[in-house]
Design a protein around this motif. Structure first.
Motif, PDB file in Angstrom:
ATOM      1  N   PHE A 221       0.836  -1.192   0.000  1.00  0.00           N
ATOM      2  CA  PHE A 221       0.000   0.000   0.000  1.00  0.00           C
ATOM      3  C   PHE A 221       0.882   1.258   0.000  1.00  0.00           C
ATOM      4  CE2 PHE A 221      -3.592  -2.320   2.555  1.00  0.00           C
ATOM      5  CZ  PHE A 221      -3.741  -3.200   1.502  1.00  0.00           C
ATOM      6  N   THR A 222       0.392   2.341  -0.616  1.00  0.00           N
ATOM      7  CA  THR A 222       1.167   3.580  -0.704  1.00  0.00           C
ATOM      8  C   THR A 222       0.287   4.795  -0.432  1.00  0.00           C
ATOM      9  OG1 THR A 222       0.760   3.949  -3.073  1.00  0.00           O
ATOM     10  CG2 THR A 222       2.624   2.534  -2.488  1.00  0.00           C
ATOM     11  N   ASN A 223       0.939   5.939  -0.233  1.00  0.00           N
ATOM     12  CA  ASN A 223       0.184   7.168   0.014  1.00  0.00           C
ATOM     13  C   ASN A 223      -0.477   7.698  -1.256  1.00  0.00           C
ATOM     14  OD1 ASN A 223       2.763   7.859  -1.046  1.00  0.00           O
ATOM     15  ND2 ASN A 223       2.557   9.948  -0.304  1.00  0.00           N
ATOM     16  N   THR A 224       0.139   7.485  -2.414  1.00  0.00           N
ATOM     17  CA  THR A 224      -0.417   8.009  -3.674  1.00  0.00           C
ATOM     18  C   THR A 224      -1.284   6.999  -4.408  1.00  0.00           C
ATOM     19  OG1 THR A 224       1.597   7.356  -4.850  1.00  0.00           O
ATOM     20  CG2 THR A 224       1.490   9.616  -4.005  1.00  0.00           C
ATOM     21  N   GLY A 225      -1.287   5.748  -3.967  1.00  0.00           N
ATOM     22  CA  GLY A 225      -2.068   4.729  -4.661  1.00  0.00           C
ATOM     23  C   GLY A 225      -2.958   3.907  -3.765  1.00  0.00           C
ATOM     24  N   TRP A 226      -2.970   4.210  -2.459  1.00  0.00           N
ATOM     25  CA  TRP A 226      -3.749   3.476  -1.468  1.00  0.00           C
ATOM     26  C   TRP A 226      -3.516   1.975  -1.638  1.00  0.00           C
ATOM     27  CZ3 TRP A 226      -9.157   1.587  -0.442  1.00  0.00           C
ATOM     28  CH2 TRP A 226      -9.431   1.579   0.931  1.00  0.00           C
ATOM     29  N   ILE A 227      -4.531   1.159  -1.994  1.00  0.00           N
ATOM     30  CA  ILE A 227      -4.336  -0.303  -2.090  1.00  0.00           C
ATOM     31  C   ILE A 227      -4.075  -0.747  -3.524  1.00  0.00           C
ATOM     32  CG2 ILE A 227      -5.856  -0.642  -0.099  1.00  0.00           C
ATOM     33  CD1 ILE A 227      -7.904  -1.854  -2.174  1.00  0.00           C
ATOM     34  N   HIS A 228      -3.755   0.182  -4.408  1.00  0.00           N
ATOM     35  CA  HIS A 228      -3.645  -0.117  -5.837  1.00  0.00           C
ATOM     36  C   HIS A 228      -2.734  -1.316  -6.133  1.00  0.00           C
ATOM     37  CE1 HIS A 228      -3.496   0.641 -10.174  1.00  0.00           C
ATOM     38  NE2 HIS A 228      -2.173   0.520 -10.085  1.00  0.00           N
ATOM     39  N   LYS A 229      -1.624  -1.427  -5.411  1.00  0.00           N
ATOM     40  CA  LYS A 229      -0.684  -2.528  -5.654  1.00  0.00           C
ATOM     41  C   LYS A 229      -0.863  -3.678  -4.669  1.00  0.00           C
ATOM     42  CE  LYS A 229       2.947   0.433  -7.585  1.00  0.00           C
ATOM     43  NZ  LYS A 229       4.383   0.866  -7.471  1.00  0.00           N
ATOM     44  N   GLY A 230      -1.916  -3.639  -3.880  1.00  0.00           N
ATOM     45  CA  GLY A 230      -2.091  -4.612  -2.804  1.00  0.00           C
ATOM     46  C   GLY A 230      -2.322  -6.034  -3.242  1.00  0.00           C
ATOM     47  N   HIS A 231      -2.745  -6.243  -4.487  1.00  0.00           N
ATOM     48  CA  HIS A 231      -2.978  -7.611  -4.953  1.00  0.00           C
ATOM     49  C   HIS A 231      -1.727  -8.220  -5.571  1.00  0.00           C
ATOM     50  CE1 HIS A 231      -2.997  -5.435  -8.659  1.00  0.00           C
ATOM     51  NE2 HIS A 231      -3.479  -6.415  -9.388  1.00  0.00           N
ATOM     52  N   LYS A 232      -0.655  -7.414  -5.714  1.00  0.00           N
ATOM     53  CA  LYS A 232       0.573  -7.907  -6.318  1.00  0.00           C
ATOM     54  C   LYS A 232       1.369  -8.735  -5.310  1.00  0.00           C
ATOM     55  CE  LYS A 232       0.273  -5.553 -10.266  1.00  0.00           C
ATOM     56  NZ  LYS A 232       0.190  -6.191 -11.586  1.00  0.00           N
ATOM     57  N   SER A 233       2.127  -9.679  -5.830  1.00  0.00           N
ATOM     58  CA  SER A 233       3.018 -10.453  -4.983  1.00  0.00           C
ATOM     59  C   SER A 233       4.391 -10.503  -5.631  1.00  0.00           C
ATOM     60  CB  SER A 233       2.494 -11.890  -4.799  1.00  0.00           C
ATOM     61  OG  SER A 233       3.452 -12.676  -4.108  1.00  0.00           O
ATOM     62  N   PRO A 234       5.445 -10.095  -4.905  1.00  0.00           N
ATOM     63  CA  PRO A 234       6.793 -10.202  -5.450  1.00  0.00           C
ATOM     64  C   PRO A 234       7.334 -11.621  -5.385  1.00  0.00           C
ATOM     65  CG  PRO A 234       6.894  -9.334  -3.238  1.00  0.00           C
ATOM     66  CD  PRO A 234       5.438  -9.489  -3.573  1.00  0.00           C
ATOM     67  N   LEU A 235       6.549 -12.532  -4.804  1.00  0.00           N
ATOM     68  CA  LEU A 235       6.947 -13.928  -4.697  1.00  0.00           C
ATOM     69  C   LEU A 235       6.363 -14.720  -5.859  1.00  0.00           C
ATOM     70  CD1 LEU A 235       6.247 -14.294  -0.874  1.00  0.00           C
ATOM     71  CD2 LEU A 235       8.388 -13.638  -1.982  1.00  0.00           C
ATOM     72  N   GLU A 236       6.681 -16.004  -5.913  1.00  0.00           N
ATOM     73  CA  GLU A 236       6.178 -16.844  -6.994  1.00  0.00           C
ATOM     74  C   GLU A 236       4.755 -17.318  -6.733  1.00  0.00           C
ATOM     75  OE1 GLU A 236       9.080 -19.925  -7.377  1.00  0.00           O
ATOM     76  OE2 GLU A 236      10.371 -18.729  -8.692  1.00  0.00           O
ATOM     77  N   TYR A 237       4.195 -16.934  -5.612  1.00  0.00           N
ATOM     78  CA  TYR A 237       2.845 -17.348  -5.245  1.00  0.00           C
ATOM     79  C   TYR A 237       2.188 -16.220  -4.475  1.00  0.00           C
ATOM     80  CZ  TYR A 237       5.240 -18.185  -0.814  1.00  0.00           C
ATOM     81  OH  TYR A 237       5.988 -18.029   0.322  1.00  0.00           O
ATOM     82  N   ASP A 238       0.879 -16.289  -4.330  1.00  0.00           N
ATOM     83  CA  ASP A 238       0.142 -15.317  -3.529  1.00  0.00           C
ATOM     84  C   ASP A 238       0.089 -15.802  -2.080  1.00  0.00           C
ATOM     85  OD1 ASP A 238      -0.378 -13.752  -5.725  1.00  0.00           O
ATOM     86  OD2 ASP A 238      -2.321 -14.677  -6.140  1.00  0.00           O
ATOM     87  N   VAL A 239       0.616 -14.989  -1.179  1.00  0.00           N
ATOM     88  CA  VAL A 239       0.558 -15.334   0.243  1.00  0.00           C
ATOM     89  C   VAL A 239      -0.905 -15.286   0.691  1.00  0.00           C
ATOM     90  CG1 VAL A 239       1.321 -14.715   2.562  1.00  0.00           C
ATOM     91  CG2 VAL A 239       2.858 -14.396   0.610  1.00  0.00           C
ATOM     92  N   ALA A 240      -1.324 -16.292   1.442  1.00  0.00           N
ATOM     93  CA  ALA A 240      -2.725 -16.359   1.894  1.00  0.00           C
ATOM     94  C   ALA A 240      -2.783 -16.654   3.385  1.00  0.00           C
ATOM     95  CB  ALA A 240      -3.498 -17.407   1.088  1.00  0.00           C
ATOM     96  N   ASN A 241      -1.990 -15.886   4.162  1.00  0.00           N
ATOM     97  CA  ASN A 241      -2.121 -15.965   5.615  1.00  0.00           C
ATOM     98  C   ASN A 241      -3.453 -15.372   6.061  1.00  0.00           C
ATOM     99  OD1 ASN A 241       0.531 -16.903   5.626  1.00  0.00           O
ATOM    100  ND2 ASN A 241       1.385 -14.864   5.940  1.00  0.00           N
ATOM    101  N   LYS A 242      -3.921 -14.374   5.314  1.00  0.00           N
ATOM    102  CA  LYS A 242      -5.208 -13.726   5.581  1.00  0.00           C
ATOM    103  C   LYS A 242      -6.088 -13.855   4.332  1.00  0.00           C
ATOM    104  CE  LYS A 242      -3.524 -12.288   9.496  1.00  0.00           C
ATOM    105  NZ  LYS A 242      -3.314 -10.880   9.833  1.00  0.00           N
ATOM    106  N   TYR A 243      -7.387 -13.691   4.526  1.00  0.00           N
ATOM    107  CA  TYR A 243      -8.326 -13.886   3.419  1.00  0.00           C
ATOM    108  C   TYR A 243      -9.224 -12.660   3.247  1.00  0.00           C
ATOM    109  CZ  TYR A 243      -6.721 -18.631   4.050  1.00  0.00           C
ATOM    110  OH  TYR A 243      -5.907 -19.735   4.174  1.00  0.00           O
ATOM    111  N   GLY A 244      -9.808 -12.569   2.075  1.00  0.00           N
ATOM    112  CA  GLY A 244     -10.739 -11.492   1.784  1.00  0.00           C
ATOM    113  C   GLY A 244     -11.972 -12.044   1.089  1.00  0.00           C
ATOM    114  N   VAL A 245     -13.050 -11.286   1.166  1.00  0.00           N
ATOM    115  CA  VAL A 245     -14.280 -11.668   0.465  1.00  0.00           C
ATOM    116  C   VAL A 245     -14.732 -10.478  -0.377  1.00  0.00           C
ATOM    117  CG1 VAL A 245     -15.063 -13.409   2.104  1.00  0.00           C
ATOM    118  CG2 VAL A 245     -15.671 -11.014   2.477  1.00  0.00           C
TER     119      VAL A 245
END
Length: 440
Positions: A221-245
């Motif tokens: 998350f950033t000040n100029t984009g809020w959650i705009h990049k929040g779905h990105k993962s720099p890893l080879e997989y999406d971390v799923a310690n937490k969930y969303g609906v």
């Protein structure tokens, strides 16, 4: 005269699809983006299509990194221009039969692949290598679906998250501007796509969808984009310690009008690698809640679209301090505060002037003259009393969309961003060409 059973079955299937397509045309409103991969199969098992955009822009304002911190010094800076291929997409879909289908959407962003460098204004103009999963080539959809009925479909895989107007209808013929509408594109992921499970269907004049997804990553998350990049993962997989609906419902009761409500809720702090047993990321939740309303009216030679989005982020004041910035190789470096709230409002209207010219109407050519207004702010609340006033934007645009054929639009617009009085306004001129179609 006897007919082959196989031929009868094929004819019945084709007739059913034709009736559904006719019904959609009668409604005369936008096709839902997440359905588009198989929506145009036309009775065939294989569906191939896509869309693409080419844009040229001349910006009549400074592109210097300190244009907001020292606006007076950059008031007379030279203009700058760019050519871009924002999105080029290939759709592939297949009907396996017995209610089983597969859909994919492969997107090439900005005409390249791999890693890219960008100058981060929010980090004092530091050059960064942009780390994105898949680089500049992204798999935005890959799902397997089982359809039990028109009312009940189960979709599993990488799916579009249809929160807001832009995500649900992001193809380039679904907006008048050369580039995607700025407000939603600033505060939310665009196109928002994540791996998860979706339950959706159509009943009467309604379409519904409910999704379970991997949570967003507050590290991004950033000040100029809020959650705009929040779905990105720099890893080879999406971390799923937490969930969303996420959920969405659209109503088509009035011919030519679609009204939609959508929303998202999930935790974002601690949805990273490695998971902490103790510490801030184990203490705070970073709740993300978004509510959105949107509509499209397409009738009587008018197209009018509008949306209103509001978002809340809990524990926003913690993000600047939570992550270890001593490691220069870490992709997580919060150097600015993130807002607890963000919003985006927008409306556009266009009229087809060729509808009043018999020759053009007969040739099915269209020329929409349009206007757009939007207001948005990814940093709508001053976290810990720190203000970034330049994030508050009002934008007006006016231009034309010419359709020589139904699947192609040639766009031109003048736009003007109005910032707070101590900053310089940002006018620009853009020209673009876009297509959207199915080839097989």
């Amino acid at each position: 005269m006897k007919m082959n059973k196989k031929a009868l079955a094929h004819d019945a299937r084709f007739s059913l699809i034709a009736l559904l397509m006719l019904a959609a045309q009668t409604l005369n409103a936008q096709t839902h983006a997440v359905d588009s991969v198989m929506e145009h199969a036309g009775g065939h098992r294989l569906s191939v299509g896509g869309y693409g955009e080419v844009g040229f822009t001349r910006n009549f304002f400074s592109d210097h990194v300190s244009r907001y911190s020292q606006p007076e010094e950059h008031k007379d800076d030279p203009s700058h221009g760019k050519f871009d291929l924002p999105h080029v997409v290939v759709y592939l879909g297949y009907d396996f039969g017995h209610g089983w289908t597969m859909g994919t959407e492969i997107e090439f962003e900005h005409g390249g692949n791999g890693l890219a460098y960008e100058k981060e204004d929010e980090e004092g103009g530091e050059w960064e290598q942009e780390v994105e999963k898949g680089g500049e080539v992204e798999l935005e959809q890959f799902w397997i679906q089982k359809s039990f009925s028109r009312q009940l479909n189960l979709r599993l895989g990488h799916i579009v998250v249809p929160v807001g107007l832009n995500n649900a209808h992001h193809e380039p013929l679904n907006f008048f501007t050369v580039y995607r509408p700025e407000g939603e594109n600033t505060i939310m992921p665009s196109t928002w796509h994540q791996t998860g499970v979706s339950l959706w269907g159509r009943t009467g004049s309604f379409r519904y969808e409910a999704q379970l997804l991997a949570g967003l990553n507050a590290d991004q998350f950033t000040n100029t984009g809020w959650i705009h990049k929040g779905h990105k993962s720099p890893l080879e997989y999406d971390v799923a310690n937490k969930y969303g609906v996420a959920a969405r419902i659209d109503n088509y009761s009035i011919a030519g009008l679609r009204i939609g409500l959508s929303g998202y809720y999930g935790h974002s702090i601690g949805n990273t690698y490695p998971a902490e047993k103790n510490g801030a990321s184990a203490t705070y939740k970073g709740r993300v809640a978004i509510g959105a309303f949107d509509f499209t009216y397409n009738a009587h030679n008018w197209i009018v679209r509008g949306q209103a989005d509001y978002g809340y982020l809990g524990d926003a004041e913690q993000l600047k301090y939570m992550y270890n910035r001593k490691n220069s190789k870490s992709p997580f470096k919060h150097s600015a505060f993130v807002s607890g709230n963000a919003y985006a409002l927008g409306i556009e209207a266009g009229y087809d002037v060729f509808s009043q010219i018999a020759q053009m109407r007969a040739a099915q050519k269209k020329l929409y003259v349009f206007g757009r207004f939007e207001s948005y702010n990814p940093y709508a609340s001053d976290t810990k009393g720190v203000s970034y006033d330049y994030t508050s934007v009002k934008r007006m645009a006016a231009g034309v969309n010419y359709y020589p054929v139904k699947q192609i639009a040639i766009k031109a617009e003048y736009s003007h961003r109005f910032l707070k009085s101590k900053y310089n306004d940002e006018p620009s001129v853009s020209i673009g060409v876009a297509y959207e179609g199915f080839f097989l």
